[in-house]
Write a protein that holds these residues in place. Structure first.
Motif, PDB file in Angstrom:
ATOM      1  N   PRO A 188     -48.282   3.657  53.290  1.00  0.00           N
ATOM      2  CA  PRO A 188     -48.142   5.066  52.922  1.00  0.00           C
ATOM      3  C   PRO A 188     -46.974   5.280  51.968  1.00  0.00           C
ATOM      4  CG  PRO A 188     -47.536   4.688  55.217  1.00  0.00           C
ATOM      5  CD  PRO A 188     -48.125   3.435  54.721  1.00  0.00           C
ATOM      6  N   LEU A 189     -47.176   6.169  51.018  1.00  0.00           N
ATOM      7  CA  LEU A 189     -46.154   6.491  50.030  1.00  0.00           C
ATOM      8  C   LEU A 189     -45.804   7.963  50.171  1.00  0.00           C
ATOM      9  CD1 LEU A 189     -44.452   5.718  47.534  1.00  0.00           C
ATOM     10  CD2 LEU A 189     -46.413   6.383  46.131  1.00  0.00           C
ATOM     11  N   VAL A 190     -44.540   8.253  50.465  1.00  0.00           N
ATOM     12  CA  VAL A 190     -44.081   9.624  50.649  1.00  0.00           C
ATOM     13  C   VAL A 190     -42.857   9.854  49.781  1.00  0.00           C
ATOM     14  CG1 VAL A 190     -43.214  11.327  52.288  1.00  0.00           C
ATOM     15  CG2 VAL A 190     -44.934   9.674  53.020  1.00  0.00           C
ATOM     16  N   THR A 191     -42.867  10.941  49.032  1.00  0.00           N
ATOM     17  CA  THR A 191     -41.725  11.306  48.192  1.00  0.00           C
ATOM     18  C   THR A 191     -40.910  12.382  48.876  1.00  0.00           C
ATOM     19  OG1 THR A 191     -42.987  10.808  46.183  1.00  0.00           O
ATOM     20  CG2 THR A 191     -41.004  12.158  45.929  1.00  0.00           C
ATOM     21  N   VAL A 192     -39.594  12.179  48.964  1.00  0.00           N
ATOM     22  CA  VAL A 192     -38.715  13.168  49.581  1.00  0.00           C
ATOM     23  C   VAL A 192     -37.588  13.517  48.611  1.00  0.00           C
ATOM     24  CG1 VAL A 192     -39.219  12.402  51.919  1.00  0.00           C
ATOM     25  CG2 VAL A 192     -37.283  11.396  50.697  1.00  0.00           C
ATOM     26  N   ASP A 193     -37.081  14.715  48.737  1.00  0.00           N
ATOM     27  CA  ASP A 193     -35.958  15.179  47.922  1.00  0.00           C
ATOM     28  C   ASP A 193     -34.683  15.155  48.755  1.00  0.00           C
ATOM     29  OD1 ASP A 193     -37.578  15.719  45.691  1.00  0.00           O
ATOM     30  OD2 ASP A 193     -38.153  17.660  46.531  1.00  0.00           O
ATOM     31  N   LEU A 194     -33.676  14.461  48.259  1.00  0.00           N
ATOM     32  CA  LEU A 194     -32.390  14.379  48.932  1.00  0.00           C
ATOM     33  C   LEU A 194     -31.362  15.180  48.150  1.00  0.00           C
ATOM     34  CD1 LEU A 194     -32.282  10.555  49.750  1.00  0.00           C
ATOM     35  CD2 LEU A 194     -32.806  12.410  51.324  1.00  0.00           C
ATOM     36  N   SER A 195     -30.504  15.881  48.854  1.00  0.00           N
ATOM     37  CA  SER A 195     -29.441  16.633  48.180  1.00  0.00           C
ATOM     38  C   SER A 195     -28.168  16.532  48.996  1.00  0.00           C
ATOM     39  CB  SER A 195     -29.843  18.106  48.027  1.00  0.00           C
ATOM     40  OG  SER A 195     -30.012  18.718  49.287  1.00  0.00           O
ATOM     41  N   ARG A 196     -27.051  16.634  48.311  1.00  0.00           N
ATOM     42  CA  ARG A 196     -25.754  16.605  48.978  1.00  0.00           C
ATOM     43  C   ARG A 196     -24.745  17.341  48.100  1.00  0.00           C
ATOM     44  NH1 ARG A 196     -23.214  10.977  50.966  1.00  0.00           N
ATOM     45  NH2 ARG A 196     -25.009  11.148  52.359  1.00  0.00           N
ATOM     46  N   LYS A 197     -23.904  18.131  48.723  1.00  0.00           N
ATOM     47  CA  LYS A 197     -22.870  18.834  47.974  1.00  0.00           C
ATOM     48  C   LYS A 197     -21.725  17.866  47.658  1.00  0.00           C
ATOM     49  CE  LYS A 197     -21.687  22.994  49.381  1.00  0.00           C
ATOM     50  NZ  LYS A 197     -21.344  24.132  50.275  1.00  0.00           N
ATOM     51  N   VAL A 198     -21.295  17.848  46.393  1.00  0.00           N
ATOM     52  CA  VAL A 198     -20.198  16.980  45.973  1.00  0.00           C
ATOM     53  C   VAL A 198     -19.206  17.815  45.175  1.00  0.00           C
ATOM     54  CG1 VAL A 198     -21.615  14.899  45.937  1.00  0.00           C
ATOM     55  CG2 VAL A 198     -21.438  16.298  43.880  1.00  0.00           C
ATOM     56  N   PRO A 199     -17.915  17.444  45.142  1.00  0.00           N
ATOM     57  CA  PRO A 199     -16.929  18.187  44.348  1.00  0.00           C
ATOM     58  C   PRO A 199     -17.258  18.112  42.859  1.00  0.00           C
ATOM     59  CG  PRO A 199     -15.868  16.691  45.919  1.00  0.00           C
ATOM     60  CD  PRO A 199     -17.313  16.339  45.902  1.00  0.00           C
ATOM     61  N   ILE A 200     -17.124  19.223  42.166  1.00  0.00           N
ATOM     62  CA  ILE A 200     -17.338  19.208  40.722  1.00  0.00           C
ATOM     63  C   ILE A 200     -16.073  18.711  40.027  1.00  0.00           C
ATOM     64  CG2 ILE A 200     -19.074  21.025  40.780  1.00  0.00           C
ATOM     65  CD1 ILE A 200     -16.933  23.013  39.973  1.00  0.00           C
ATOM     66  N   SER A 201     -16.229  18.186  38.832  1.00  0.00           N
ATOM     67  CA  SER A 201     -15.096  17.634  38.103  1.00  0.00           C
ATOM     68  C   SER A 201     -15.347  17.730  36.605  1.00  0.00           C
ATOM     69  CB  SER A 201     -14.863  16.169  38.507  1.00  0.00           C
ATOM     70  OG  SER A 201     -16.020  15.392  38.217  1.00  0.00           O
ATOM     71  N   GLY A 202     -14.335  17.395  35.832  1.00  0.00           N
ATOM     72  CA  GLY A 202     -14.474  17.320  34.386  1.00  0.00           C
ATOM     73  C   GLY A 202     -14.855  18.644  33.759  1.00  0.00           C
ATOM     74  N   GLU A 203     -15.776  18.577  32.799  1.00  0.00           N
ATOM     75  CA  GLU A 203     -16.193  19.750  32.049  1.00  0.00           C
ATOM     76  C   GLU A 203     -16.829  20.802  32.953  1.00  0.00           C
ATOM     77  OE1 GLU A 203     -16.486  22.228  28.909  1.00  0.00           O
ATOM     78  OE2 GLU A 203     -15.486  20.264  28.956  1.00  0.00           O
ATOM     79  N   GLU A 204     -17.578  20.353  33.960  1.00  0.00           N
ATOM     80  CA  GLU A 204     -18.211  21.291  34.889  1.00  0.00           C
ATOM     81  C   GLU A 204     -17.162  22.081  35.669  1.00  0.00           C
ATOM     82  OE1 GLU A 204     -21.829  21.214  38.218  1.00  0.00           O
ATOM     83  OE2 GLU A 204     -20.748  19.377  37.722  1.00  0.00           O
ATOM     84  N   LEU A 205     -16.077  21.405  36.078  1.00  0.00           N
ATOM     85  CA  LEU A 205     -14.999  22.085  36.795  1.00  0.00           C
ATOM     86  C   LEU A 205     -14.299  23.100  35.897  1.00  0.00           C
ATOM     87  CD1 LEU A 205     -13.139  22.482  39.216  1.00  0.00           C
ATOM     88  CD2 LEU A 205     -11.819  20.493  38.445  1.00  0.00           C
ATOM     89  N   ARG A 206     -14.055  22.708  34.634  1.00  0.00           N
ATOM     90  CA  ARG A 206     -13.385  23.626  33.699  1.00  0.00           C
ATOM     91  C   ARG A 206     -14.236  24.867  33.447  1.00  0.00           C
ATOM     92  NH1 ARG A 206     -11.713  18.668  31.549  1.00  0.00           N
ATOM     93  NH2 ARG A 206     -13.512  18.532  30.166  1.00  0.00           N
ATOM     94  N   GLU A 207     -15.562  24.691  33.313  1.00  0.00           N
ATOM     95  CA  GLU A 207     -16.440  25.849  33.114  1.00  0.00           C
ATOM     96  C   GLU A 207     -16.423  26.783  34.320  1.00  0.00           C
ATOM     97  OE1 GLU A 207     -20.310  24.368  32.266  1.00  0.00           O
ATOM     98  OE2 GLU A 207     -19.767  23.573  30.285  1.00  0.00           O
ATOM     99  N   TRP A 208     -16.393  26.204  35.508  1.00  0.00           N
ATOM    100  CA  TRP A 208     -16.351  27.025  36.707  1.00  0.00           C
ATOM    101  C   TRP A 208     -15.045  27.797  36.797  1.00  0.00           C
ATOM    102  CZ3 TRP A 208     -13.148  27.084  41.022  1.00  0.00           C
ATOM    103  CH2 TRP A 208     -13.574  27.863  42.104  1.00  0.00           C
ATOM    104  N   GLU A 209     -13.930  27.150  36.458  1.00  0.00           N
ATOM    105  CA  GLU A 209     -12.633  27.818  36.506  1.00  0.00           C
ATOM    106  C   GLU A 209     -12.571  28.973  35.499  1.00  0.00           C
ATOM    107  OE1 GLU A 209      -9.751  24.130  37.967  1.00  0.00           O
ATOM    108  OE2 GLU A 209     -10.103  24.471  35.817  1.00  0.00           O
ATOM    109  N   GLU A 210     -13.183  28.780  34.333  1.00  0.00           N
ATOM    110  CA  GLU A 210     -13.219  29.829  33.333  1.00  0.00           C
ATOM    111  C   GLU A 210     -14.045  31.018  33.828  1.00  0.00           C
ATOM    112  OE1 GLU A 210     -14.714  28.078  29.801  1.00  0.00           O
ATOM    113  OE2 GLU A 210     -12.893  26.900  29.377  1.00  0.00           O
ATOM    114  N   GLN A 211     -15.150  30.737  34.503  1.00  0.00           N
ATOM    115  CA  GLN A 211     -15.981  31.822  35.040  1.00  0.00           C
ATOM    116  C   GLN A 211     -15.245  32.577  36.138  1.00  0.00           C
ATOM    117  OE1 GLN A 211     -19.588  29.963  36.385  1.00  0.00           O
ATOM    118  NE2 GLN A 211     -20.348  29.547  34.324  1.00  0.00           N
ATOM    119  N   GLU A 212     -14.463  31.873  36.958  1.00  0.00           N
ATOM    120  CA  GLU A 212     -13.709  32.531  38.022  1.00  0.00           C
ATOM    121  C   GLU A 212     -12.607  33.403  37.453  1.00  0.00           C
ATOM    122  OE1 GLU A 212     -14.186  32.382  41.601  1.00  0.00           O
ATOM    123  OE2 GLU A 212     -16.102  31.832  40.670  1.00  0.00           O
ATOM    124  N   ASP A 213     -11.978  32.956  36.346  1.00  0.00           N
ATOM    125  CA  ASP A 213     -10.917  33.761  35.691  1.00  0.00           C
ATOM    126  C   ASP A 213     -11.495  35.002  35.048  1.00  0.00           C
ATOM    127  OD1 ASP A 213      -9.096  31.898  36.498  1.00  0.00           O
ATOM    128  OD2 ASP A 213      -9.106  30.774  34.620  1.00  0.00           O
TER     129      ASP A 213
END
Length: 416
Positions: free
Chosen positions: A391-416
């Protein structure tokens, strides 16, 4: 909708969910102008559209009766109290209240650790459980105020610790609400108390298991044989399980066998509330069957000591054990495989032929667990007719991880 007009009492029964499907249970029972919500279930997809009917009546509900502690019977309470205006007192046995909290804490932690989950919070869970009123088995509890003249009584239902069949009495009418009951005594649990059925004017029940084949008498031995043959072949076993319900029967089965033969293999229970759930269960001795009481009286040894288990709360703890590369049995929540530890471990264990994934429950309708089981039997049928691979079953895995780099800077700008 069921309607019955008695000389003195008008009875109206309206399903809000849990009819013609295997969905969570939620029903409205009206005795004259007094409205009783029978269970308030949800599942771990937490789809708010399920409450389209409940939200039209939630503010008018006068009392809530909960029959079992799992999500399918009380999972919707935090959302209904926090967002739908449900203000009524909630009646249940002590084990249902305590174990129900464990189910919801575990489910909330699984969701918030893997996604931006805001449907309900831990505070919402606490707020909902502040509304609980504890009732003992066979206690005739008289409602007051608008409900004067109505008496509610919980009877043992089996199936889960503290699980209840409810008798609701007004004048000469007796309404019985009986779902998910078990007529056989088990290792821990008492059987259904049949006296509740003796004088019912109206019985509200389910036929969930009516079309299923009967349970084979050697079921437990076949389960143990599969587990042990996998371990002896240097494989590990994953068993998706619930947080604080039917899983206790499975724990007792494994503990008794490990105690008898002293196997060298480790058994791990992985849940966000693993240790707390077992500690609560140990304090519920009076709600268990007479065989448990007798063993305790004879030996003063609590039957739920579970000396052969390790209770873990994170993947990091389990990874340290797995690094030893020794066969083990892991019971992980939730039973649905929709999220959490069981899904993450399924993606690991199922990719190795030596391992086994054992479903002691088939999982809720539409869940990953149900899909896996159905796909397995589908492939078996295809194999009998001449062709089908594994049997072949596809599952989606997710996990919350800390943001960093450019993504972190964009988030900080949105918060400001």
């Amino acid at each position: 909708i069921f309607f019955r007009h008695h000389v003195n009492v008008m009875i109206l029964f309206t399903p809000l969910s849990g009819v013609h499907t295997e969905g969570p249970l939620c029903y409205l029972l009206e005795l004259d102008d007094f409205k009783i919500l029978l269970d308030c279930g949800w599942n771990d997809t937490f789809d708010t559209s399920q409450f389209d009917l409940l939200k039209t009546v939630a503010e008018d509900v006068d009392a809530v009766l909960i029959s079992h502690a799992d999500l399918s019977h009380l999972g919707g309470l935090p959302y209904a109290v926090a967002h739908l205006g449900l203000k009524a007192p909630v009646y249940a046995t002590l084990p249902v209240q305590k174990m129900g909290e464990m189910f919801l804490y575990d489910a909330e932690r699984h969701k918030t650790s893997r996604e931006d989950f805001r449907t309900f919070s831990l505070d919402d869970i606490d707020l909902a459980f502040e509304r609980f009123v504890q009732i003992k088995f066979f206690q005739n509890f008289k409602l007051e105020g608008k409900g004067r003249g109505i008496v509610i009584t919980p009877f043992p239902a089996g199936h889960t610790i503290g699980g209840s069949v409810w008798r609701i009495t007004k004048e000469t009418d007796e309404i019985l609400y009986a779902v998910d009951y078990h007529h056989r005594k088990e290792r821990i649990l008492p059987s259904l108390d049949r006296s509740a059925f003796s004088k019912a004017t109206v019985t509200i029940t389910d036929a969930f298991n009516a079309l299923r084949p009967p349970i084979k008498q050697d079921r437990d031995e076949r389960l143990l044989d599969t587990i042990l043959s996998t371990l002896r072949a240097d494989g590990s076993v994953l068993i998706p399980c619930d947080t604080a319900g039917r899983s206790f029967e499975l724990l007792m089965l494994l503990d008794q066998r490990w105690e008898q033969y002293n196997y060298p293999y480790k058994i791990v229970v992985l849940s966000n509330v693993a240790h707390r759930a077992v500690e609560f269960a140990r304090g519920m001795l009076e709600w268990m069957n007479e065989n448990v009481h007798r063993r305790f009286d004879d030996s003063r040894h609590h039957p739920m000591k579970f000396q052969h288990f390790m209770f873990l709360h994170s993947m990091e703890e389990l990874d340290k054990l797995r690094a030893e590369r020794r066969p083990m049995v892991v019971l992980a929540t939730p039973v649905s495989l929709n999220t959490g530890f069981s899904l993450e471990l399924f993606s690991i264990f199922a990719n190795h032929e030596r391992n086994a994934v054992i479903f002691v429950e088939q999982g809720p309708e539409g869940s990953v667990a149900r899909t896996v089981v159905e796909e397995y039997f589908k492939r078996q049928r295809q194999g009998q007719s001449g062709g089908a691979g594994p049997p072949l079953v596809t599952v989606d895995l997710s996990r919350k991880v800390p943001i960093s780099g450019e993504e972190l800077r964009e988030w900080e700008e949105q918060e400001d």
